[in-house]
Scaffold this motif. Structure first.
Motif, mmCIF file in Angstrom:
data_model
loop_
_atom_site.group_PDB
_atom_site.id
_atom_site.type_symbol
_atom_site.label_atom_id
_atom_site.label_comp_id
_atom_site.label_asym_id
_atom_site.label_seq_id
_atom_site.Cartn_x
_atom_site.Cartn_y
_atom_site.Cartn_z
ATOM 1 N N LEU A 33 17.912 -18.465 -25.563
ATOM 2 C CA LEU A 33 19.128 -17.759 -25.179
ATOM 3 C C LEU A 33 19.957 -17.645 -26.449
ATOM 4 O O LEU A 33 20.250 -18.663 -27.100
ATOM 5 C CB LEU A 33 19.901 -18.530 -24.108
ATOM 6 C CG LEU A 33 19.182 -18.753 -22.792
ATOM 7 C CD1 LEU A 33 20.052 -19.575 -21.849
ATOM 8 C CD2 LEU A 33 18.805 -17.428 -22.144
ATOM 9 N N TRP A 43 15.368 -21.704 -23.826
ATOM 10 C CA TRP A 43 15.321 -21.204 -22.452
ATOM 11 C C TRP A 43 14.011 -21.734 -21.882
ATOM 12 O O TRP A 43 12.946 -21.409 -22.392
ATOM 13 C CB TRP A 43 15.377 -19.685 -22.451
ATOM 14 C CG TRP A 43 15.722 -19.076 -21.150
ATOM 15 C CD1 TRP A 43 16.499 -19.604 -20.167
ATOM 16 C CD2 TRP A 43 15.322 -17.773 -20.679
ATOM 17 N NE1 TRP A 43 16.619 -18.716 -19.118
ATOM 18 C CE2 TRP A 43 15.896 -17.592 -19.407
ATOM 19 C CE3 TRP A 43 14.545 -16.766 -21.206
ATOM 20 C CZ2 TRP A 43 15.717 -16.442 -18.662
ATOM 21 C CZ3 TRP A 43 14.369 -15.608 -20.478
ATOM 22 C CH2 TRP A 43 14.952 -15.451 -19.211
ATOM 23 N N HIS A 55 16.429 -19.121 -13.332
ATOM 24 C CA HIS A 55 16.596 -18.730 -14.734
ATOM 25 C C HIS A 55 17.687 -17.676 -14.880
ATOM 26 O O HIS A 55 18.449 -17.701 -15.846
ATOM 27 C CB HIS A 55 15.270 -18.197 -15.304
ATOM 28 C CG HIS A 55 14.263 -19.251 -15.558
ATOM 29 N ND1 HIS A 55 13.270 -19.561 -14.667
ATOM 30 C CD2 HIS A 55 14.090 -20.097 -16.609
ATOM 31 C CE1 HIS A 55 12.519 -20.530 -15.160
ATOM 32 N NE2 HIS A 55 12.997 -20.880 -16.332
ATOM 33 N N PHE A 56 17.761 -16.764 -13.935
ATOM 34 C CA PHE A 56 18.751 -15.684 -14.028
ATOM 35 C C PHE A 56 20.111 -16.123 -13.493
ATOM 36 O O PHE A 56 21.142 -15.629 -13.955
ATOM 37 C CB PHE A 56 18.204 -14.428 -13.343
ATOM 38 C CG PHE A 56 17.072 -13.846 -14.137
ATOM 39 C CD1 PHE A 56 17.312 -12.922 -15.131
ATOM 40 C CD2 PHE A 56 15.774 -14.286 -13.952
ATOM 41 C CE1 PHE A 56 16.286 -12.425 -15.915
ATOM 42 C CE2 PHE A 56 14.733 -13.804 -14.721
ATOM 43 C CZ PHE A 56 14.991 -12.869 -15.712
ATOM 44 N N LEU A 59 22.004 -17.457 -16.355
ATOM 45 C CA LEU A 59 22.571 -16.426 -17.227
ATOM 46 C C LEU A 59 23.924 -15.945 -16.709
ATOM 47 O O LEU A 59 24.799 -15.580 -17.490
ATOM 48 C CB LEU A 59 21.606 -15.246 -17.348
ATOM 49 C CG LEU A 59 20.198 -15.559 -17.846
ATOM 50 C CD1 LEU A 59 19.368 -14.287 -17.913
ATOM 51 C CD2 LEU A 59 20.227 -16.276 -19.177
ATOM 52 N N GLN A 62 27.410 -17.288 -18.025
ATOM 53 C CA GLN A 62 27.942 -16.925 -19.340
ATOM 54 C C GLN A 62 29.022 -15.851 -19.215
ATOM 55 O O GLN A 62 28.997 -15.040 -18.293
ATOM 56 C CB GLN A 62 26.808 -16.419 -20.243
ATOM 57 C CG GLN A 62 25.677 -17.398 -20.421
ATOM 58 C CD GLN A 62 26.117 -18.689 -21.067
ATOM 59 O OE1 GLN A 62 26.851 -18.685 -22.043
ATOM 60 N NE2 GLN A 62 25.675 -19.803 -20.512
ATOM 61 N N VAL A 67 23.506 -8.694 -20.398
ATOM 62 C CA VAL A 67 22.382 -9.561 -20.725
ATOM 63 C C VAL A 67 21.216 -8.656 -21.102
ATOM 64 O O VAL A 67 20.868 -7.731 -20.356
ATOM 65 C CB VAL A 67 21.992 -10.460 -19.534
ATOM 66 C CG1 VAL A 67 20.667 -11.170 -19.802
ATOM 67 C CG2 VAL A 67 23.086 -11.470 -19.235
ATOM 68 N N PHE A 69 17.424 -8.817 -21.482
ATOM 69 C CA PHE A 69 16.272 -9.650 -21.134
ATOM 70 C C PHE A 69 15.054 -9.140 -21.872
ATOM 71 O O PHE A 69 14.592 -8.022 -21.653
ATOM 72 C CB PHE A 69 16.034 -9.640 -19.621
ATOM 73 C CG PHE A 69 14.736 -10.254 -19.195
ATOM 74 C CD1 PHE A 69 14.367 -11.525 -19.631
ATOM 75 C CD2 PHE A 69 13.866 -9.577 -18.365
ATOM 76 C CE1 PHE A 69 13.158 -12.095 -19.253
ATOM 77 C CE2 PHE A 69 12.654 -10.132 -17.968
ATOM 78 C CZ PHE A 69 12.304 -11.398 -18.424
ATOM 79 N N LEU A 86 24.091 -11.990 -11.393
ATOM 80 C CA LEU A 86 24.643 -11.221 -12.510
ATOM 81 C C LEU A 86 25.426 -10.013 -11.997
ATOM 82 O O LEU A 86 26.535 -9.737 -12.460
ATOM 83 C CB LEU A 86 23.520 -10.783 -13.449
ATOM 84 C CG LEU A 86 22.839 -11.929 -14.197
ATOM 85 C CD1 LEU A 86 21.461 -11.542 -14.657
ATOM 86 C CD2 LEU A 86 23.696 -12.369 -15.364
ATOM 87 N N LEU A 116 24.455 -11.390 -24.406
ATOM 88 C CA LEU A 116 23.535 -12.528 -24.375
ATOM 89 C C LEU A 116 22.118 -11.981 -24.358
ATOM 90 O O LEU A 116 21.810 -11.107 -23.545
ATOM 91 C CB LEU A 116 23.789 -13.383 -23.139
ATOM 92 C CG LEU A 116 22.785 -14.516 -22.877
ATOM 93 C CD1 LEU A 116 22.965 -15.611 -23.917
ATOM 94 C CD2 LEU A 116 22.985 -15.081 -21.485
ATOM 95 N N ALA A 118 18.338 -13.039 -23.561
ATOM 96 C CA ALA A 118 17.429 -14.016 -22.945
ATOM 97 C C ALA A 118 16.029 -13.586 -23.356
ATOM 98 O O ALA A 118 15.494 -12.597 -22.822
ATOM 99 C CB ALA A 118 17.588 -14.022 -21.427
#
Length: 122
Positions: A33, A43, A55-56, A59, A62, A67, A69, A86, A116, A118
Motif C-alpha cells: 500500500l 499489503w 482487503h478492500f 482501504l 484511508q 484508490v 488497485f 469505498l 492510495l 494498492a
C-alpha cells in the motif's frame, strides 16, 4: 524562458518488474500500500486469488480521493460488492495492471492528489 522541473514531496514509485517494485529507490518484493501522504506498508496478499472483501475494507479507512488497485501482471477485477465500503465513503476506485497502476499513482501523487495505490506484486 527557463523551465524548472516540478518538485514534490510525495512518494514516487521509481521502478517495477515481475515480482518487485521500488518506492523512492527502495526495492520491495511483496504487495504494498503506497499513499501520497507517505503511507508505505505491506499489503498481506501475494496472489490475486488470496484477495478478500476485508482487503478492500481496509482501504476504505484511508483519507484519499481515489484508490488505484494494481491487480498484478494482468487486468483482473474483484467482485463489485467488495468495493462497497469505498463507495460508501465516496472514494473512487480504478483497477489496472500493477505496472499501469504504478505510473498512474506517480502522476496523481505528483499533482498533489490524495491517492492510495494498492499494488499486488506476484
Amino acid at each position: 524562458m527557463k523551465f524548472q522541473p516540478d518538485q514534490s514531496d510525495a512518494q514516487t514509485i521509481t521502478g517495477y518488474g515481475p515480482g518487485w517494485l521500488a518506492v523512492n529507490k527502495t526495492p520491495h518484493s511483496h504487495s504494498l500500500l503506497v499513499g501520497s501522504d507517505g503511507l508505505l506498508q505491506a499489503w498481506n496478499c501475494s496472489r490475486f486469488e488470496d484477495l478478500t472483501a476485508e482487503h478492500f475494507a481496509l482501504l476504505a479507512e484511508q483519507s484519499v480521493e481515489v484508490v488505484i488497485f494494481g491487480s498484478g501482471d494482468k487486468l483482473r477485477f474483484v467482485p463489485p460488492a467488495w468495493l462497497a465500503p469505498l463507495m460508501a465513503k465516496r472514494i473512487g476506485v480504478e483497477t489496472m495492471g500493477t505496472s499501469a497502476a504504478c505510473r498512474t499513482f506517480n502522476v496523481l501523487s505528483q499533482e498533489g492528489r490524495p491517492v492510495l495505490a494498492a499494488l499486488l506484486v506476484e
